[in-house]
Design an enzyme around this catalytic site. Structure first.
Site, short mmCIF file in Angstrom:
data_model
loop_
_atom_site.label_atom_id
_atom_site.label_comp_id
_atom_site.label_asym_id
_atom_site.label_seq_id
_atom_site.Cartn_x
_atom_site.Cartn_y
_atom_site.Cartn_z
N ASP A 248 0.53 -1.14 -0.11
CA ASP A 248 0.40 -0.38 0.20
C ASP A 248 0.94 1.54 0.18
OD1 ASP A 248 -2.30 -1.15 0.32
OD2 ASP A 248 -2.01 -1.41 1.88
N LYS A 270 -5.09 2.70 -4.07
CA LYS A 270 -5.93 3.14 -5.22
C LYS A 270 -5.61 4.02 -6.15
CE LYS A 270 -10.70 4.94 -4.01
NZ LYS A 270 -10.22 6.17 -5.17
N GLY A 302 0.45 -0.94 5.67
CA GLY A 302 0.80 0.32 7.21
C GLY A 302 0.04 -0.16 8.31
N ILE A 307 -5.59 -3.63 12.47
CA ILE A 307 -6.60 -2.06 12.68
C ILE A 307 -6.33 -1.67 11.50
CG2 ILE A 307 -6.64 -0.33 13.95
CD1 ILE A 307 -6.28 -2.96 15.46
N THR A 332 0.57 -0.68 15.15
CA THR A 332 -0.15 -0.12 15.01
C THR A 332 -0.86 1.79 15.18
OG1 THR A 332 -3.21 0.28 14.30
CG2 THR A 332 -2.08 0.27 16.20
N MET A 384 -7.90 7.91 10.52
CA MET A 384 -8.66 9.06 9.00
C MET A 384 -9.66 9.84 9.52
SD MET A 384 -9.26 5.13 7.39
CE MET A 384 -9.88 4.28 8.72
N GLY A 413 3.32 10.60 12.62
CA GLY A 413 3.64 9.40 13.49
C GLY A 413 5.07 8.70 13.47
#
Ligand code: SAH
Length: 471
Positions: A248, A270, A302, A307, A332, A384, A413
Site C-alpha cells: 500500500d 487505489k 501500513g 486495524i 498500529t 482517518m 507519527g
C-alpha cells in the site's frame, strides 16, 4: 587466514576453567551445554559456581593454579582477572600442547571462542580473529535476526528423513529443490507454530509428490507506521523471503528497500477513477493469482493489517480460495503516534480504556455511538479523521465531553517530519487549520493527550493549550 575455524566435540571430555568469577561461570555453563566435563580451578568460587559444584555439575580444584590441574584436559580456558595467572596458564598449556583460551587476550590464546548464532543442530560461528569483537557482535545480531527458531527443528526433521529423501530423489538437483521447498513452504511454517507432527505430515505429503510445484502462500504483514525500525523481526524475515510484495502507499520506501532485492514489488494502492471496492477486488484477485503460481506473496500494509486495514476481508478471500496464509502483526498508528508524542494512552490517573475508532465510516454503517464515546475516563484514538475534525469535536461536546478536554493531533507519527499539535477540544478544527495539519494524522482525545506537553521527545511539538491560555 589467521585462525583455522573448527567445531570441537567436547562431549564427555575434560575441560579446565581457571577462575572463580562471573566470566568463569559463563564459560563453565557454555561448556556444560556442549556436554563437557568441567573442572573449575580457583582459590574461591562465586555463588553461581559454588552452586554448580554443590549440584555436582562441575568439579572444584581449590587453591592457586599449578601445572597438575591440566592433567587429562583437552582444553583450558583462563578467566581470572590476574594477568600473571592467565599468562602462567597459557604457558603451561603450551608446554603440554593443550589449546588454551585466555579471555579477552588474543595474544595469549591458542584458540578463540567465536560469537555464535545457535539454531542447533545448525550453528553459525563468527570470528574477527580477535581484532574487532564489536564488529563480530554486530554481525551476530544481524544473523540472529535473519533466521527464526524453526530452523533448528527443521534441520532435525530433514536429518530424520535424509535417507528417505535420498531414495525418493536420487538426482542431486531435484533433491536441492526439494530442500529449498522445505525451507520456504508449509513444513517450516508449521514448525514456526511449534506443530512438529503436522510438519512431519506435510513433509510426507511433499515427499509423495516431490515434482509438483509447491503451493504458494500469502503472508499478511503489518509494516508499522513508516519507521523501518518498527518492523518486527518476523516482518523482516517475510520481506527477505518474498517472491512478490503487494504494498500500500502508506508503506514507506525505507521499508520496501529492506526486502529481497529480486522480489517483485507491486503498488496496489487505489488508482485514479477507481472506487474502494474495485481496488479491493483487484488486490484479492492478484493475491490468489500470484499464490497459484507457487510464489511467496507478502501483502504489506501500513500499521497493523487488522486495524482499519481490510486485512480481514483479504484473509476471507484467501480462505475461500484455499490459499494458505500467515499473519504478522504490525505497530498500529495509535500506538506508534502515542509513543512518539509522549502520550501514555492508559495512564492510570487518566484512563481505563482505549478506543480505536475510524472517523471514516462505511456509507451504510450507523452513526458513531456518541454517548459511549463522550463518557469520561477513556482515551479515544481516531483514524482517518483529518477531514472530520469539526463534526468530531462538535459531536463529542454535544454529548457531554467538556469543551476543555485535551486533544493531540499527531501528523506523520514516528517519521522524521512528525508534528504534534495539542489543544482543547473546542479549538480542535481551528488549531488544525491554523497549523495546516494534513493526513496521515491520528487524533487522540482524552486527558492523557495533555501529557504530551510534558513528555514530548520526538519531532516538532506545538502546544496549542499554552497558546490559548496566553491569548
Ligand atoms: N492499518 C493502519 C491504519 C490504516 S487507516 C494502522 O494500523 O495504523 C489510515 C489512517 O491511519 C490514517 O488516516 C491515519 O489516521 C492513521 N495513520 C497511519 N499512519 C500514520 C502515521 N504515521 N501518523 C499518523 N497517523 C497515521
Amino acid at each position: 587466514m589467521k585462525l583455522f575455524p573448527l567445531f570441537a566435540d567436547l562431549n564427555q571430555r575434560l575441560v579446565l576453567v581457571v577462575g572463580g568469577g562471573a566470566v568463569a561461570a559463563r564459560k563453565a555453563q557454555a561448556l556444560l551445554e556442549a556436554g563437557a566435563f568441567v573442572r573449575v580451578g580457583a582459590p574461591e568460587l562465586n555463588a553461581e559456581l559454588s552452586a554448580m559444584v554443590r549440584d555436582g555439575k562441575v568439579a572444584h580444584l581449590a587453591g592457586r593454579f599449578h601445572d597438575g590441574w591440566l592433567d587429562d584436559a583437552w582444553l583450558v580456558v583462563a578467566a581470572t582477572d590476574d594477568a600473571q595467572v592467565n599468562a602462567q596458564v597459557a604457558a603451561a598449556a603450551g608446554a603440554r600442547r593443550i589449546l588454551a583460551n585466555v579471555v579477552d587476550d588474543p595474544a595469549l590464546s591458542s584458540f578463540q571462542v567465536p560469537s555464535i548464532v545457535d539454531r542447533s543442530p545448525l550453528i553459525v560461528a563468527i570470528s574477527s580473529s580477535g581484532v574487532a569483537p564489536v564488529l563480530a557482535r554486530r554481525l551476530r545480531e544481524r544473523i540472529e535476526s535473519m533466521f527464526d527458531h524453526a530452523l533448528g527443528p527443521l534441520a532435525e526433521l530433514a536429518a530424520r528423513y535424509r535417507t528417505r529423501i535420498r531414495e525418493r530423489l536420487p538426482d542431486l538437483g531435484a533433491r536441492r529443490r526439494f530442500y529449498d521447498r522445505l525451507l520456504d513452504g508449509p513444513v517450516a511454517a508449521l514448525l514456526r507454530q511449534a506443530r512438529p507432527e503436522q510438519a512431519a505430515q506435510a513433509l510426507e505429503t511433499a515427499l509423495a509428490q516431490p515434482q509438483q510445484t509447491p503451493a504458494g502462500s500469502v503472508v499478511l504483514v503489518g509494516a508499522g507506521p513508516g519507521d523501518p525500525g518498527l518492523l518486527t523481526l518476523k516482518a523482516l524475515r517475510a520481506l527477505n523471503e518474498a517472491d512478490v510484495i503487494l504494498y500500500d502507499r502508506l508503506v514507506g520506501d525505507g521499508i520496501l528497500s529492506l526486502a529481497r532485492r529480486d522480489a517483485e514489488r507491486i503498488d496496489v494502492g487505489k488508482r485514479p477513477g477507481e472506487d474502494h471496492a474495485a481496488t479491493q477486488a483487484r488486490i484479492h484477485a492478484l493475491m490468489v493469482e500470484q499464490a497459484r503460481h507457487g510464489r511467496r506473496v507478502v501483502r504489506l500494509k501500513g500499521g497493523d493489517a487488522f486495524i482499519f486495514g481490510r486485512g480481514g476481508e483479504e484473509l476471507q478471500h484467501l480462505r475461500a480460495h484455499g490459499v494458505p496464509y500467515e499473519v504478522v502483526p504490525g505497530v498500529t498508528a495509535a500506538l506508534a503516534c502515542a509513543a512518539h508524542a509522549g502520550i501514555p494512552l492508559t495512564h492510570r490517573d487518566h484512563a481505563q480504556s482505549l478506543h480505536l475508532i475510524t472517523a471514516h465510516c462505511r456509507d451504510d454503517a450507523a452513526a458513531p455511538d456518541w454517548a459511549a464515546l463522550a463518557a469520561g475516563n477513556q482515551t479515544l484514538a481516531f483514524y482517518m479523521g483529518v477531514g472530520q475534525l469539526e463534526p468530531l469535536s462538535r459531536g463529542l461536546r454535544e454529548h457531554g465531553r467538556p469543551a476543555d478536554t485535551p486533544f493531540a493531533l499527531v501528523e506523520n507519527g514516528s517519521r522524521p517530519e512528525q508534528r504534534v499539535l495539542t489543544g482543547r477540544l473546542e479549538d480542535l478544527a481551528e488549531l488544525a487549520r491554523a497549523h495546516a495539519i494534513h493526513a496521515p494524522a491520528l487524533l487522540i482525545v482524552g486527558s492523557v493527550a495533555a501529557l504530551a506537553n510534558e513528555l514530548h521527545w520526538f519531532g516538532e511539538h506545538i502546544d496549542g493549550m499554552a497558546a490559548a491560555t496566553a491569548g
